[in-house]
Design a protein around this motif. Sequence first.
Motif, PDB file in Angstrom:
ATOM      1  N   MET A   1       0.860  -1.187   0.000  1.00 43.24           N
ATOM      2  CA  MET A   1       0.000   0.000   0.000  1.00 43.24           C
ATOM      3  C   MET A   1       0.895   1.236   0.000  1.00 43.24           C
ATOM      4  O   MET A   1       2.083   1.130   0.361  1.00 43.24           O
ATOM      5  CB  MET A   1      -0.886   0.032   1.254  1.00 43.24           C
ATOM      6  N   VAL A  58      -4.574   0.759  -2.064  1.00 47.41           N
ATOM      7  CA  VAL A  58      -4.095  -0.534  -2.542  1.00 47.41           C
ATOM      8  C   VAL A  58      -4.218  -0.549  -4.057  1.00 47.41           C
ATOM      9  O   VAL A  58      -5.096   0.096  -4.630  1.00 47.41           O
ATOM     10  CB  VAL A  58      -4.898  -1.673  -1.880  1.00 47.41           C
ATOM     11  N   GLN A  84      -1.796   9.492  11.490  1.00 44.74           N
ATOM     12  CA  GLN A  84      -0.425   9.985  11.555  1.00 44.74           C
ATOM     13  C   GLN A  84       0.544   8.855  11.247  1.00 44.74           C
ATOM     14  O   GLN A  84       0.179   7.682  11.327  1.00 44.74           O
ATOM     15  CB  GLN A  84      -0.113  10.527  12.947  1.00 44.74           C
ATOM     16  N   THR A  86       4.853   7.817  12.007  1.00 41.86           N
ATOM     17  CA  THR A  86       6.039   8.145  12.788  1.00 41.86           C
ATOM     18  C   THR A  86       7.231   7.465  12.158  1.00 41.86           C
ATOM     19  O   THR A  86       7.221   6.256  11.953  1.00 41.86           O
ATOM     20  CB  THR A  86       5.882   7.635  14.236  1.00 41.86           C
TER      21      THR A  86
ATOM     22  N   GLY B   8       9.169   3.014   9.988  1.00 42.11           N
ATOM     23  CA  GLY B   8       8.186   3.760  10.763  1.00 42.11           C
ATOM     24  C   GLY B   8       6.897   2.998  10.942  1.00 42.11           C
ATOM     25  O   GLY B   8       6.747   1.859  10.480  1.00 42.11           O
ATOM     26  N   THR B   9       5.973   3.638  11.630  1.00 40.27           N
ATOM     27  CA  THR B   9       4.664   3.051  11.909  1.00 40.27           C
ATOM     28  C   THR B   9       3.569   4.006  11.450  1.00 40.27           C
ATOM     29  O   THR B   9       3.784   5.219  11.361  1.00 40.27           O
ATOM     30  CB  THR B   9       4.485   2.794  13.418  1.00 40.27           C
ATOM     31  N   VAL B  10       2.388   3.457  11.172  1.00 43.87           N
ATOM     32  CA  VAL B  10       1.267   4.250  10.680  1.00 43.87           C
ATOM     33  C   VAL B  10       0.058   3.990  11.557  1.00 43.87           C
ATOM     34  O   VAL B  10      -0.211   2.842  11.924  1.00 43.87           O
ATOM     35  CB  VAL B  10       0.943   3.863   9.223  1.00 43.87           C
ATOM     36  N   LEU B  24       0.381  -1.724  10.806  1.00 43.80           N
ATOM     37  CA  LEU B  24       0.766  -1.125   9.538  1.00 43.80           C
ATOM     38  C   LEU B  24       2.138  -0.486   9.695  1.00 43.80           C
ATOM     39  O   LEU B  24       2.317   0.401  10.533  1.00 43.80           O
ATOM     40  CB  LEU B  24      -0.237  -0.032   9.147  1.00 43.80           C
ATOM     41  N   LEU B  26       5.725   1.265   7.859  1.00 43.60           N
ATOM     42  CA  LEU B  26       6.332   1.900   6.689  1.00 43.60           C
ATOM     43  C   LEU B  26       7.644   1.183   6.404  1.00 43.60           C
ATOM     44  O   LEU B  26       8.469   0.998   7.303  1.00 43.60           O
ATOM     45  CB  LEU B  26       6.623   3.377   6.962  1.00 43.60           C
ATOM     46  N   PRO B  40       9.037   4.583  -0.082  1.00 38.41           N
ATOM     47  CA  PRO B  40       8.596   3.690   0.994  1.00 38.41           C
ATOM     48  C   PRO B  40       7.130   3.302   0.837  1.00 38.41           C
ATOM     49  O   PRO B  40       6.300   4.078   0.359  1.00 38.41           O
ATOM     50  CB  PRO B  40       8.817   4.532   2.258  1.00 38.41           C
ATOM     51  N   LEU B  42       3.589   1.047   2.533  1.00 39.78           N
ATOM     52  CA  LEU B  42       2.939   0.557   3.747  1.00 39.78           C
ATOM     53  C   LEU B  42       2.762  -0.939   3.613  1.00 39.78           C
ATOM     54  O   LEU B  42       2.313  -1.415   2.568  1.00 39.78           O
ATOM     55  CB  LEU B  42       1.547   1.177   3.899  1.00 39.78           C
ATOM     56  N   ALA B  43       3.047  -1.662   4.677  1.00 35.86           N
ATOM     57  CA  ALA B  43       2.881  -3.107   4.651  1.00 35.86           C
ATOM     58  C   ALA B  43       2.196  -3.564   5.918  1.00 35.86           C
ATOM     59  O   ALA B  43       2.435  -3.014   6.994  1.00 35.86           O
ATOM     60  CB  ALA B  43       4.250  -3.786   4.530  1.00 35.86           C
ATOM     61  N   VAL B  44       1.322  -4.568   5.792  1.00 32.92           N
ATOM     62  CA  VAL B  44       0.802  -5.188   7.005  1.00 32.92           C
ATOM     63  C   VAL B  44       1.876  -6.136   7.516  1.00 32.92           C
ATOM     64  O   VAL B  44       2.624  -6.728   6.733  1.00 32.92           O
ATOM     65  CB  VAL B  44      -0.517  -5.963   6.769  1.00 32.92           C
ATOM     66  N   VAL B  75      -5.339  -5.885   0.603  1.00 33.88           N
ATOM     67  CA  VAL B  75      -3.940  -5.573   0.903  1.00 33.88           C
ATOM     68  C   VAL B  75      -3.104  -6.006  -0.285  1.00 33.88           C
ATOM     69  O   VAL B  75      -3.413  -7.010  -0.930  1.00 33.88           O
ATOM     70  CB  VAL B  75      -3.438  -6.286   2.179  1.00 33.88           C
ATOM     71  N   ASP B  76      -2.035  -5.257  -0.561  1.00 35.28           N
ATOM     72  CA  ASP B  76      -1.156  -5.666  -1.658  1.00 35.28           C
ATOM     73  C   ASP B  76       0.290  -5.805  -1.212  1.00 35.28           C
ATOM     74  O   ASP B  76       1.153  -6.168  -2.006  1.00 35.28           O
ATOM     75  CB  ASP B  76      -1.270  -4.687  -2.847  1.00 35.28           C
ATOM     76  N   THR B  77       0.569  -5.531   0.058  1.00 31.71           N
ATOM     77  CA  THR B  77       1.945  -5.562   0.536  1.00 31.71           C
ATOM     78  C   THR B  77       1.960  -6.104   1.964  1.00 31.71           C
ATOM     79  O   THR B  77       1.204  -5.626   2.806  1.00 31.71           O
ATOM     80  CB  THR B  77       2.551  -4.137   0.534  1.00 31.71           C
TER      81      THR B  77
END
Lengths: 88, 113
Positions: A1, A58, A84, A86, B8-10, B24, B26, B40, B42-44, B75-77
């Motif tokens: 994503m 996605v 947000q 981080t 990182g985190t989302v 989630l 980064l 970068p 986003l990935a689960v 989801v794709d990642t």
Amino acid sequence: MQLARVIGDVVVTRKDPGLMGLKLLVIQPLTPDRRPAGRSLVAVDSVGAGVGEEVFFVRGKEASFPFYPTEVPADAGIVGIVDQWTLT
Amino acid sequence: MQIGRVIGTVVATQKNPKYDGAKLLLVQLLTPDGAARGTPVLAVDSVGAGVSERVLVVQEGRAAGEALRRKLAPVDTAIVGIIDRVETGGDRPIPQAPKAEASERAGRRPRQS
């Protein structure tokens, strides 16, 4: 994503029946420091995102999953609104 | 799969229900030599990866959905592993045979390794 910002919307009157009633938004993918990352694109929305909001989306046929069992001919879909992020 | 590093985190409260309970992260994708490659993503996370760890990432919808163990998840990642070590042989040629006697090598240039 990927991260993106909603920058507009699209009105399409004549379209595939699978897109009926769906919101189509123009989004700009972003890097984590909010610079544009590639071309803007149109995505279906299933979370109620508005212009100006930061979202994640996605790609591929997974964009149609939120609308199952309706078969939606989309290749990009917004799946969340970002509160947000981080970085370390 | 790709190699990446968690950077990182989302947080996203309003999101598709199939993401409930999923972390989630980064991720910066890397070349095997460790250089950053691309934007970068986003990935689960399905393996409990921590920030700064190097991870194995799938970027295909079916695989990512399987990692999340949910059918029809948009989801794709997904992160599917934590990397212990990466070794690449690069373009080094196969090591040469043990060195010959000096007299046998006379007149021939040594090969580079």
